[in-house]
Design a protein around this motif. Structure first.
Motif, mmCIF file in Angstrom:
data_model
loop_
_atom_site.group_PDB
_atom_site.id
_atom_site.type_symbol
_atom_site.label_atom_id
_atom_site.label_comp_id
_atom_site.label_asym_id
_atom_site.label_seq_id
_atom_site.Cartn_x
_atom_site.Cartn_y
_atom_site.Cartn_z
ATOM 1 N N GLY A 375 0.781 -1.229 0.000
ATOM 2 C CA GLY A 375 0.000 0.000 0.000
ATOM 3 C C GLY A 375 0.808 1.273 0.000
ATOM 4 O O GLY A 375 0.241 2.361 -0.111
ATOM 5 N N VAL A 376 2.129 1.161 0.133
ATOM 6 C CA VAL A 376 2.993 2.345 0.109
ATOM 7 C C VAL A 376 3.445 2.591 -1.329
ATOM 8 O O VAL A 376 4.081 1.738 -1.942
ATOM 9 C CB VAL A 376 4.209 2.170 1.040
ATOM 10 N N GLU A 377 3.119 3.754 -1.859
ATOM 11 C CA GLU A 377 3.466 4.088 -3.233
ATOM 12 C C GLU A 377 4.801 4.791 -3.354
ATOM 13 O O GLU A 377 5.489 4.658 -4.364
ATOM 14 C CB GLU A 377 2.374 4.971 -3.856
ATOM 15 N N ASP A 378 5.175 5.579 -2.333
ATOM 16 C CA ASP A 378 6.415 6.345 -2.446
ATOM 17 C C ASP A 378 6.907 6.704 -1.054
ATOM 18 O O ASP A 378 6.111 6.953 -0.143
ATOM 19 C CB ASP A 378 6.169 7.630 -3.257
ATOM 20 N N VAL A 379 8.211 6.701 -0.893
ATOM 21 C CA VAL A 379 8.867 7.218 0.306
ATOM 22 C C VAL A 379 9.875 8.244 -0.189
ATOM 23 O O VAL A 379 10.753 7.924 -0.985
ATOM 24 C CB VAL A 379 9.579 6.103 1.107
ATOM 25 N N ARG A 380 9.742 9.498 0.246
ATOM 26 C CA ARG A 380 10.564 10.566 -0.316
ATOM 27 C C ARG A 380 10.961 11.563 0.769
ATOM 28 O O ARG A 380 10.381 11.575 1.861
ATOM 29 C CB ARG A 380 9.816 11.296 -1.432
ATOM 30 N N VAL A 388 5.690 9.716 3.394
ATOM 31 C CA VAL A 388 5.292 8.392 2.912
ATOM 32 C C VAL A 388 3.935 8.566 2.238
ATOM 33 O O VAL A 388 2.993 9.055 2.857
ATOM 34 C CB VAL A 388 5.190 7.369 4.051
ATOM 35 N N GLU A 389 3.855 8.182 0.963
ATOM 36 C CA GLU A 389 2.602 8.306 0.222
ATOM 37 C C GLU A 389 1.970 6.928 0.058
ATOM 38 O O GLU A 389 2.651 5.961 -0.285
ATOM 39 C CB GLU A 389 2.825 8.948 -1.144
ATOM 40 N N PHE A 390 0.653 6.860 0.286
ATOM 41 C CA PHE A 390 -0.071 5.599 0.254
ATOM 42 C C PHE A 390 -0.965 5.517 -0.970
ATOM 43 O O PHE A 390 -1.195 6.510 -1.671
ATOM 44 C CB PHE A 390 -0.891 5.448 1.536
ATOM 45 N N GLU A 391 -1.477 4.338 -1.223
ATOM 46 C CA GLU A 391 -2.297 4.135 -2.412
ATOM 47 C C GLU A 391 -3.677 4.758 -2.288
ATOM 48 O O GLU A 391 -4.371 4.927 -3.291
ATOM 49 C CB GLU A 391 -2.425 2.645 -2.718
ATOM 50 N N SER A 392 -4.096 5.093 -1.070
ATOM 51 C CA SER A 392 -5.395 5.718 -0.882
ATOM 52 C C SER A 392 -5.373 6.598 0.354
ATOM 53 O O SER A 392 -4.552 6.407 1.268
ATOM 54 C CB SER A 392 -6.493 4.667 -0.736
ATOM 55 N N TYR A 415 -3.237 14.748 -0.123
ATOM 56 C CA TYR A 415 -4.432 13.912 -0.184
ATOM 57 C C TYR A 415 -4.232 12.558 0.481
ATOM 58 O O TYR A 415 -5.109 12.070 1.194
ATOM 59 C CB TYR A 415 -4.848 13.713 -1.647
ATOM 60 N N LYS A 416 -3.059 11.955 0.316
ATOM 61 C CA LYS A 416 -2.853 10.603 0.849
ATOM 62 C C LYS A 416 -1.413 10.419 1.332
ATOM 63 O O LYS A 416 -0.836 9.350 1.222
ATOM 64 C CB LYS A 416 -3.197 9.557 -0.216
ATOM 65 N N VAL A 417 -0.866 11.494 1.895
ATOM 66 C CA VAL A 417 0.544 11.520 2.301
ATOM 67 C C VAL A 417 0.654 11.687 3.805
ATOM 68 O O VAL A 417 -0.099 12.438 4.430
ATOM 69 C CB VAL A 417 1.287 12.674 1.593
#
Length: 446
Positions: A375-380, A388-392, A415-417
């Motif tokens: 479910g984690v889309e990106d770590v930046r 940490v950005e999630f899928e929803s 929105y989802k971070v």
């Protein structure tokens, strides 16, 4: 509390006393943006990122109070010098009308507003800045950045902002916001503010851009300013305002191509560039200012949060020379907050906290990326400005609550971070604890 051995210890969140305090608080408080039913007990043990709530729970605070507590709780680098400070009343004076000193020679002793302004000009010397206006808050720092830019532009009427931007909640600053619509709904606004996309694709080029800033190799802003095809006269632009890294909008990090184009256009058309460094400044990103990572060269910097007061910093020729054109009752006269801000500068330099922010930030990024969480889309991130950005949005919110239940304080944005803001002197051990709690929180709800 021994910071070297402290760990989160949670019985019940929120506890009964926290619920009582929250209910009491909201008998009088207007609706706002409170994140948790977490009530810090300022009389209980707290050091670095560890704090104690009114029910005795120990939590790991990776919010740093939205970057406004850059060294965490009760840090000796701040507290020890202040122990020499015999508290007086008033601790705030009408600082644009009166001066304050501690009896010592200028530049010596515990620094006040003058000492803070000296440190700010030292920290912005590479941008040729030499003048500071102190105020109360980040929004006021932005408002005054707009005022001096309009004044300096001598009648120019346009402002340029970016999609996803957040610059504050006062009426003028609201006009620049392009994040959540609720911030601006039905409030009056400054006219003639134009916006363009913020290039958040960190790897994009002018030819490969997917964010909408570049189209067919040409930036949207360049097209707007084009002498034949454009509809904005560059000579009528009073300022372009930019968060070097967007905060509330979702911890969006710009591409080098985007920053290069902004630098080129502001130079080509002699546009005043205002950098909103309220969340990214004072070492948060591993450099003193977020702008230091990119090609842009600000003409004005708006700073606050970690600084403990608001500050608008620029060159003397940008500021109005006319008496009473700018003023603020409290900002330049907050004696204690100015001392805290100045001592934060001193701690960053003395303890090499820029280097620590870079090292510990890399540790967080590597640890969380290696975990390969569902479910984690990106770590930046840059330095200790981490996301940490999630899928929803729902998953982000669930993780946020699960982390809290385990004793880890984080903040949402965009929105989802989920944003992560440890203190600048966070240790390897504390990053390990935080990553472990966050990973467990993700697995709890996945």
């Amino acid at each position: 509390m021994d910071r070297d051995t402290a760990e989160p210890q949670v019985d019940e969140l929120p506890g009964k006393r926290a619920e009582e305090w929250v209910e009491y608080h909201h008998e009088f408080a207007a609706p706002s943006t409170y994140v948790y039913e977490f009530v810090w007990d300022r009389t209980k043990p707290a050091e670095g990122p560890f704090c104690t709530d009114v029910d005795g729970n120990v939590l790991l605070d990776f919010t740093s109070h939205v970057a406004a507590a850059p060294l965490g709780y009760n840090n000796p680098k701040i507290m020890e010098p202040l122990r020499e400070f015999d508290l007086v009343d008033p601790l705030k004076i009408a600082g644009q009308d009166f001066y304050v000193a501690g009896g010592e020679t200028p530049g010596e002793g515990i620094p006040g507003p003058s000492g803070l302004m000296e440190r700010l000009t030292d920290a912005t010397d590479h941008y040729d800045m030499d003048t500071v206006f102190l105020s109360n808050s980040g929004a006021e720092a932005v408002e005054n950045a707009l005022k001096i830019s309009y004044d300096h532009a001598d009648g120019a009427k346009y402002g340029i902002t970016f999609q996803g931007a957040f610059h504050g909640r006062t009426l003028g600053a609201l006009s620049l916001n392009r994040s959540k619509e609720v911030y601006r709904r039905r409030f009056p606004e400054i006219s003639s503010i134009h916006d363009v996309p913020f290039c958040q694709d960190r790897d994009c080029t002018a030819e490969t851009c997917s964010c909408g800033f570049f189209v067919d190799g040409v930036s949207r802003l360049r097209e707007k300013l084009h002498p034949d095809r454009g509809y904005i006269n560059p000579e009528e632009i009073a300022y372009l305002i930019l968060e070097p890294i967007q905060g509330e909008g979702g911890y969006r990090f710009p591409s080098d191509a985007f920053a290069d184009e902004i630098a080129a256009l502001t130079d080509e058309y002699d546009i005043t560039l205002v950098a909103d460094e309220i969340q990214s400044g004072l070492g948060r990103t591993g450099k003193m200012w977020g702008a230091d990572h990119y090609a842009i060269e600000p003409d004005v910097i708006a700073s606050a949060k970690a600084l403990r007061v608001g500050a608008t910093i620029s060159r003397s020729e940008v500021f109005p020379g006319e008496r009473s054109r700018l003023s603020s009752t409290w900002g330049a006269g907050d004696i204690l907050s100015s001392a805290q801000g100045a001592l934060t500068f001193d701690a960053i330099e003395e303890y090499d906290l820029l280097s620590n922010a870079r090292t510990r930030g890399r540790q967080f990024l590597e640890t969380m990326r290696d975990a390969d969480l569902a479910g984690v889309e990106d770590v930046r991130g840059k330095g200790l400005m981490l996301a940490v950005e999630f899928e929803s949005k729902q998953l982000r919110d669930d993780v946020h609550e699960a982390a809290f239940a385990r004793g880890l304080l984080t903040l949402s944005c965009g929105y989802k971070v989920l944003r992560i803001l440890p203190p600048l002197d966070v240790t390897e051990r504390e990053i390990e604890i935080g990553c472990d709690l966050l990973q467990k929180a993700v697995r709890d709800v996945s």
